[in-house]
Each structure stands twice: as C-alpha cells, then as structure tokens.
Design an enzyme around this catalytic site. Structure first.
Site, PDB file in Angstrom:
ATOM      1  N   HIS A   1      -0.540   0.395  -5.607  1.00 30.87           N
ATOM      2  CA  HIS A   1       0.009  -0.340  -4.466  1.00 30.87           C
ATOM      3  C   HIS A   1       1.339   0.207  -4.023  1.00 30.87           C
ATOM      4  O   HIS A   1       2.027  -0.428  -3.245  1.00 30.87           O
ATOM      5  CB  HIS A   1       0.217  -1.817  -4.841  1.00 30.87           C
ATOM      6  CG  HIS A   1      -1.023  -2.631  -4.772  1.00 30.87           C
ATOM      7  ND1 HIS A   1      -1.992  -2.600  -5.734  1.00 30.87           N
ATOM      8  CD2 HIS A   1      -1.468  -3.513  -3.847  1.00 30.87           C
ATOM      9  CE1 HIS A   1      -2.971  -3.423  -5.409  1.00 30.87           C
ATOM     10  NE2 HIS A   1      -2.685  -3.981  -4.272  1.00 30.87           N
TER      11      HIS A   1
ATOM     12  N   GLU B   1     -11.832  -1.705   5.754  1.00 27.07           N
ATOM     13  CA  GLU B   1     -10.831  -0.858   6.394  1.00 27.07           C
ATOM     14  C   GLU B   1     -11.439   0.230   7.255  1.00 27.07           C
ATOM     15  O   GLU B   1     -11.046   0.423   8.397  1.00 27.07           O
ATOM     16  CB  GLU B   1      -9.923  -0.182   5.348  1.00 27.07           C
ATOM     17  CG  GLU B   1      -8.714  -0.979   4.935  1.00 27.07           C
ATOM     18  CD  GLU B   1      -9.083  -2.048   3.950  1.00 27.07           C
ATOM     19  OE1 GLU B   1     -10.211  -2.011   3.446  1.00 27.07           O
ATOM     20  OE2 GLU B   1      -8.254  -2.915   3.686  1.00 27.07           O
TER      21      GLU B   1
END
Lengths: 400, 438
Positions: free
Chosen positions: A192, A123
C-alpha cells in the site's frame, strides 16, 4: 535513501550568510515562503514547527484563509462538476461512503448517482470505461483508492489513455483524470505504500501532476480536469489533513495552475532541493535547519512531474551549483534520476558537486514503525545530503 | 475429453433457438452436421442428416418457391413464434451484404500478398472466414454507433465505412492512412466512422466499448441529447477468460448499458484451443450468469448473424441493456501471418472451409433469385478493382515526415494545459516560458 559516500572535503568557501531576498511577495499566495525568507533573513529565529509558521502567516497576510488539502480537492471537484456537465466522478466508495478519504464528500448529494458513480471493485474495468467515455467526449475523473490499486488498471492508463491520441493520430484525445493517493501512508505495509510518479512519468502521452499545498491541489486539479489529455494526479494521504493558507485568487472558480511549471517555494543561493508532494514539506523544514547552519537552500516544488519543468530546475542549479533531489519513490530509475540526468546534460559545467538523490530505501516498505521511518526519507537525510553537496558534511562517527 | 453436451435450453428472454456445439463433433468427426441453428426461421431443413452444408438442405426445399423472398414470408407465417421481419432481406440488402463480405475477404487476401512482398510488416492478423460476423453486425449499425475491436480489426473498420484506401495506407505505414501511419494493423481508429480501435491487448477493448456505451447512456439521460446509439464490442474466445471481460459484463448489466458483446469464437487463441483453456466452453452461458441474455449463433451464416444482431441492437437501442452473442466462426488462416498454424487439425479446417460464409451466401442469393451470376461477378470485379486501387494508392503515398514523429502525443500543443479563460496556455501572449513563481 541513496546516500553516496561521505566526502571529507574541507570547506571550499564560506557560504554567504546574507541571503538575497528578491522582491518575492506581496501576494498572500506566497505568504508561506515570505515568512520563511524573513525568518532566514533575521538569522534564524527560534525553531518553529510548520503549524506555528502557519499561525504566524495568518497574522501577516490579511486575505489568507486556511484550507485543508482535502477541502481544496473537494472544492475543485465540486466547482468543475458544476461548471461542466460532462464531468463525472467514478471510483470505489466515492458516492455513498463520501469518498474513501472523504475527498468527494457531499458530491453525491449534490450531483446524483449518475455523476458520482460507485463502482464495483474493478479497476481495469472502470478505468477502461473512463477512457471509452472520454473517447466519446465526456470528461471522467477516475478515482483509485490508492495508486497501488491502479496497477490493476495500468494497462488502461498507459496503453489506452496514454497512447490513444498518438495511435489515432489526434482523432481521439482522452480527456481523463486518474486521481488518488500515492506514496506511503503510515504503517500500511509494502503493498500500500509505493510511489508511482516515476512509472507514469516515463510514459509519453500522460501528464503527471503532484500537488503539495492546498492551492497547488486546487489549481492543479482544476487544470487537470480541464485538460484535453490524460492526467495522472498523484495526491498524498498524509497531506490530506494538512492546512495551508489560500489566497483569494486561489478561491476563484476559474483558478488553475499551468501544467509543466514548477514552483520555487523558497529562494536560496547555496543548494537547490527539488521535491514533490509530501516531500516538499520535508524539504522546507530541511531548508530551515540548513539556514541555521548558514546554508541557504532553494526549494523547488516540482508540481508537474511530466512534463518536467527542466528549465526551472536547470536555472536554479546554474544559480546555486548544487542539487539535492528528494522523492518518496524507489531510487532506481526514479524522478531524481531523471532530474539528475537532465541537469548533467544541460548544466554540467555549473555543477560544483555530484547530484545527491534522496529516495525511499531500496526495499519494499516494511511494517514496523521504526523500520518505516528508516525507509522513508526524513528531514535529517535531506539536511545531510545538502551538507554533503555543499562539502559541509560531518563525518559519520560524529552523527552516530 | 469431456462428454458431448446436450442441446440445452438457455436462460434468456429472447426467443432464440440455442444450439450447443458438441465438442466431440469437432475432433472426431468434422464432417458431421455442424449445427442445428435454424436458418432464416425455419427448422424444417435441418434434421439429422449427415450433410456438412446446412444451406443445401434449405435450398432444396426452397427450390420450389417462385421467389426466394416470398418463400421466406410463407415460412414466416407458419413459424409465427420464430422469425422476425428482419430475416427478410431485400435484394438491395443482399447485394450490400455480399459486397461487404467479398470486400473483407479480398482485402485480407491482398494483405497477405503484400505482407509476403514486404510492403506490410509487423503483426498482421487476418480475418478470413469470419466475415459473416462483421458484415452481419456492422451493416446494421448507423454511423454514430461505435465499434470496438481487437487486433483483428481490418474488416471491422472496412465494414463500418473506413475507406479501403485509408486502411491499406495505414497498413503500409503511410501518412495517408486512417491514423496517419501511427497506428498500424492493430490500431485502426476512425473518429468519423466511430471505429474506436484496434487494441493489441485482448480484453482491453471491452472496457473501452463499455465506456463508449456509458457515454451514450450519459448523454441520453443527463445531457438530454437524443442519443440512442449503441456500441458493439468484438473480441475472441480467448478474451472470455480474461478478467476485464467479466468486469464489463457485470458493469454493463448493472448500469444497463447499450452495448452488444460479440464473441467471435473461432476456437483458437493462437495455438491454444478454446476447449483446453476454458472450464465452461459455452461462452453464451456466461451472459445469464451476469443477468444478460446469452445467445449462440452460427457465425458462418451471415443471415443468422444478422438476425441475432438485429434483435440485440434493437434491445440496446430501446434501453433494455446489453446482450452477449457468441458467434461460432473460424479463421481460415493462422492467428497472424507469422503463425505457421500447425496445431489445427486439417480435417477441422476442411470442415469449416466447406462452410465458407461467402460461398454459402452466394449460393443463397442465387438460389433465391435475389441476384444473378452476372451481378455477383460484377460486385466481385468491383471489389477487386477497389482493393487494387487501394494498394496503388498506398504504394504511391508518402511516408510520414520527420516532424510527425513528435506530433499527437498530447492534444495540448505544448503541454502547459488550459488557462482560466479556456484556451491553451501556450497561446496566451502573457504566458512566459520562464520560471513559474505562481
């Protein structure tokens, strides 16, 4: 849910049952809200689910075509990539896997692997690569599989993308879009499920957008891709599959919505409810429930969290005098806190009741379904808060 | 202390000699011969003499030559496998390099002075001692090639062509600075000269550089522009333990990007010795682990650096992919002007001070008759005047106005985005500020 204590005030005034429907609509673009208004005016027809309403809408507006949010995003990406060869998409699983949530379906076949790039799980690396490419004039769209993973790249998003134009005094604008699902999905656990709207919106230099319906998604994504500044585009996994009517205007390849403008989904006069992303749907449902009890709620879909459309929110509060903010993020320092501050600063004399904030419970997201349901704002919470704001709250004992 | 490393043959397609640096040497006997990197293609000069300065060895053998240049040519012919034509520097190039080295040094010394006088503030990280790396690499770049650096970026900006006045004003926080005073010491940006920063976070610039390289490849292959520009990313030894470094090494090789990763290994990350922080201190070894050549070079010797740089840049321009170059160098001052610099062994500092790149290069130029004392003095004087002028200019420039505080946050004037016709929405007369009921 950051509930304030219940107020046992008696009714101070009876809400006017006649809701003033201003000439809102002949455009099918507002078909949804129009239907809701009509139902409210008729004094609350039989309770119907959204889907039913959507079907009804179809019958009402002739030009309405239905599109899922997923398809809307896909079409926006497709059209923008076709229009400008500098636009490219980069992220995990965007190419051969057709997108982790199938948002980029078909794009690899159409544009090739040089423009739809499957990245390794890096990322920070690929967010930075996007920024570097944007420095040199390309227009990257960086997809994060969810914004939770974007925390690994948050340095690049905030420090390089967000601050570069300022640090370089305008020499290096960064035209990049960071997009992906934000907020809680179902049962995916604490790591999440966080909503990052508040974090990114506190940073100057970033634009933060969060669509709700398909038209919002299409219009805002196109605006984001064309925008010369870094945009954090917060989608929502649980809304990807929802269908909404889209007008012919929205299907035009040049359709884009302005940034920094909120949308009044439904007009009302008793209480203002602001929401963004999935919570707009909940707010609309809550408005329906409230309407049956004689409270006419004005629902504002924020669309743009940064820049925040303070003008619209304040104007609405000055009309209704009461405010309920709804968000999925954590309550402390959240979007609702900012809206509350803005309203207190600008429309203090107009407030008839304290501002109510609905947010996620102040805990990491639990896994168990019932706990999760308690943690995430629900329609009942919004209804209760709105009633509290209208001094129509029911004592706790009665709701047990 | 781990044992000394044997000089290893590195896995690399390039024909570079690859010396390793013995750890023990640095801490136990800093006066021992520093490295075995051949200078200018010749290996005959460096045997195991206990000479701190490798230059003198070569120069003694070159003393017999009539002209320094032709001596190199002679050596080139005998060591055919070794040198490349780029080792030949002309007088012009030599003077240019010398000027750049001196500019870097004088500028940084002036920065220190200004800081202690209170004209400069905040974090100032000086580059003294490392000039050979900057000059060696950046003087080979074209205007369209990009440079990305860290907070130790003054000299990179200067080498790339940003005027000294602009850099000094920026450091003083004046509106005439290269970033109008909004960036500061650590954030030197110049679109015109393609200096893409200036980043405070270590490792942050590496993905940016990789992205710039990505855009060059994209332009070449997809947009069909004739683009063979390269990007050079400068960073330190501490960065080589950072995740973003490895992520970018991987992606650069994966996509064969035109980038050169230059590690300025000055052995210290503030007070953390490279050897204490790194399991495998040879940073060049990390290149082959990802599939790119890893090269080690003496970063105190501008010609050696230039040689390696030429090869790496040519590789990248030809589309053969990235290179990792580890430059062994040293910073003469502390990490920043606020660093008391107490942890470094004074003997180590002395050792490297003796290898001062500017003194060594001056000696080289003189002894190879590429320049004479007068010319070099003239250059030094010119640079002194330039730096003084830049200070005066910065002093006399104005501070930013109040309006400037809120400018440049967005490129888009009012933040409403771009309309369907392609122009800013706020410029559309039909666009109102009122409630949007779209």
């Amino acid at each position: 849910m950051s509930d304030s204590s219940f107020s046992y005030h008696s009714l101070r005034r009876r809400p006017n049952l006649r809701s003033s429907i201003t000439g809102q609509v002949s455009e099918s673009a507002r078909g949804m809200s129009r239907i809701l208004l009509q139902r409210v005016a008729r004094g609350g027809a039989a309770a119907s689910s959204f889907r039913h309403l959507q079907n009804v809408t179809r019958a009402y507006s002739s030009a309405a075509k239905e599109m899922t949010v997923r398809d809307a995003l896909n079409s926006a990406l497709d059209e923008e990539m076709a229009a400008d060869p500098r636009v490219f998409l980069m992220g995990e699983e965007v190419g051969e896997y057709q997108g982790a949530y199938k948002i980029s379906k078909g794009l690899l076949e159409k544009y090739g692997p040089e423009r739809v790039i499957d990245t390794p799980i890096t990322e920070a690396g690929f967010a930075g690569i996007g920024v570097g490419a944007a420095y040199k004039g390309l227009r990257p769209i960086v997809e994060f599989m969810t914004f939770n993973f974007a925390m690994q790249a948050i340095d690049q998003v905030i420090n390089s993308a967000g601050k570069s134009n300022y640090m370089s005094a305008g020499q290096l604008p960064v035209s990049i879009v960071f997009r992906g699902p934000n907020g809680a999905a179902a049962g995916v656990g604490a790591q999440h499920s966080q909503c990052y709207a508040a974090w990114y919106s506190s940073c100057p230099g970033l634009k933060v957008l969060s669509p709700y319906s398909s038209e919002d998604a299409r219009g805002l994504l196109k605006a984001a891709i064309r925008d010369p500044d870094p945009v954090v585009f917060l989608e929502h996994e649980l809304v990807y599959g929802d269908s909404f009517p889209v007008s012919a205007e929205a299907l035009d390849p040049n359709f884009c919505l302005p940034i920094g403008k909120a949308k009044i989904e439904q007009q009302g006069k008793d209480v203002t409810i602001t929401a963004f992303s999935r919570m707009v749907g909940y707010a609309l449902k809550a408005a329906e429930v409230l309407a049956k009890e004689g409270i006419s709620a004005e629902v504002i879909n924020l669309l743009s969290i940064r820049p925040l459309d303070r003008a619209t929110i304040n104007e609405s509060v000055r009309k209704t005098n009461r405010l309920v903010t709804v968000e999925e993020g954590f309550p402390q320092h959240g979007v609702g806190a900012e809206i509350c501050a803005s309203v207190v600063e600008e429309s203090f004399e107009y407030l008839d009741a304290p501002v109510e904030r609905i947010a996620n419970a102040d805990v990491p997201m639990p896994y168990a379904t019932n706990l999760e349901r308690m943690a995430v704002p629900q329609v009942e919470d919004i209804v209760r808060a709105a009633k509290r704001a209208c001094y129509r709250s029911v004592p706790m004992a009665a709701t047990a | 202390m781990s044992p000394a490393f044997a000089a290893a043959n590195m896995i690399q397609p390039l024909n570079f000699a690859a010396p390793t640096r013995s750890k023990e040497r640095l801490f136990s006997d800093p006066l021992k011969s520093p490295n075995t990197t051949p200078f200018a293609g010749s290996t005959h000069n460096l045997r195991s003499h206990d000479r701190p300065n490798s230059w003198s060895q070569h120069n003694r053998s070159a003393a017999a030559a009539v002209v320094g240049v032709s001596d190199l040519v002679k050596e080139k012919k005998t060591k055919s496998a070794y040198s490349s034509s780029n080792l030949l520097i002309t007088k012009q190039e030599g003077l240019e390099l010398y000027e750049d080295l001196v500019l870097g040094r004088s500028f940084e010394d002036m920065c220190a002075q200004m800081y202690y006088r209170g004209k400069m503030f905040g974090f100032v990280h000086l580059y003294n001692g490392q000039e050979a790396v900057s000059s060696g690499f950046i003087k080979l770049l074209r205007k369209d090639d990009c440079v990305v650096s860290t907070y130790r970026d003054h000299v990179h900006a200067l080498s790339k062509g940003v005027p000294a006045r602009a850099v000094m004003s920026e450091l003083f926080g004046k509106t005439t600075g290269c970033c109008r005073g909004q960036g500061g010491s650590m954030h030197m940006f110049s679109k015109e000269h393609n200096v893409l920063g200036g980043f405070a976070f270590i490792g942050e610039g590496i993905p940016i550089a990789t992205g710039a390289a990505f855009s060059m490849k994209y332009k070449r292959e997809l947009l069909n522009e004739n683009c063979d520009d390269v990007t050079v990313a400068f960073f330190g030894d501490g960065t080589c333990n950072n995740g973003q470094f490895f992520e970018c090494l991987n992606m650069a090789v994966l996509w064969k990007l035109p980038i050169i990763f230059v590690v300025e290994n000055n052995l210290w990350a503030i007070g953390m010795s490279h050897l204490r922080a790194t399991s495998v201190p040879e940073i060049w070894k990390k290149g082959p682990a990802f599939g790119m050549p890893g090269v080690h070079v003496d970063g105190m010797d501008v010609l050696k650096v230039r040689n390696v740089a030429m090869e790496a840049i040519t590789r990248a321009r030809r589309g053969e992919g990235p290179t990792l170059v580890e430059c062994e160098t040293y910073r003469f001052r502390g990490h920043s002007l606020a660093d008391p610099d107490e942890l470094r062994d004074p003997a180590e500092k002395t050792h490297y001070a003796a290898r001062d790149p500017i003194k060594a290069f001056k000696k080289y130029l003189l002894e190879n008759s590429l320049a004479d004392e007068a010319e070099l003095k003239a250059i030094e004087k010119k640079i002194d005047e330039l730096v003084e002028d830049s200070v005066e200019f910065a002093d006399q420039s104005c501070l930013p106005t109040r309006e400037q505080l809120l400018q440049n946050v967005f490129s888009d004037p009012k933040g409403f985005g771009i309309g369907p016709d392609g122009s800013y929405r706020c410029e559309d007369p039909k666009f109102t500020e009122g409630t949007a009921e779209v």
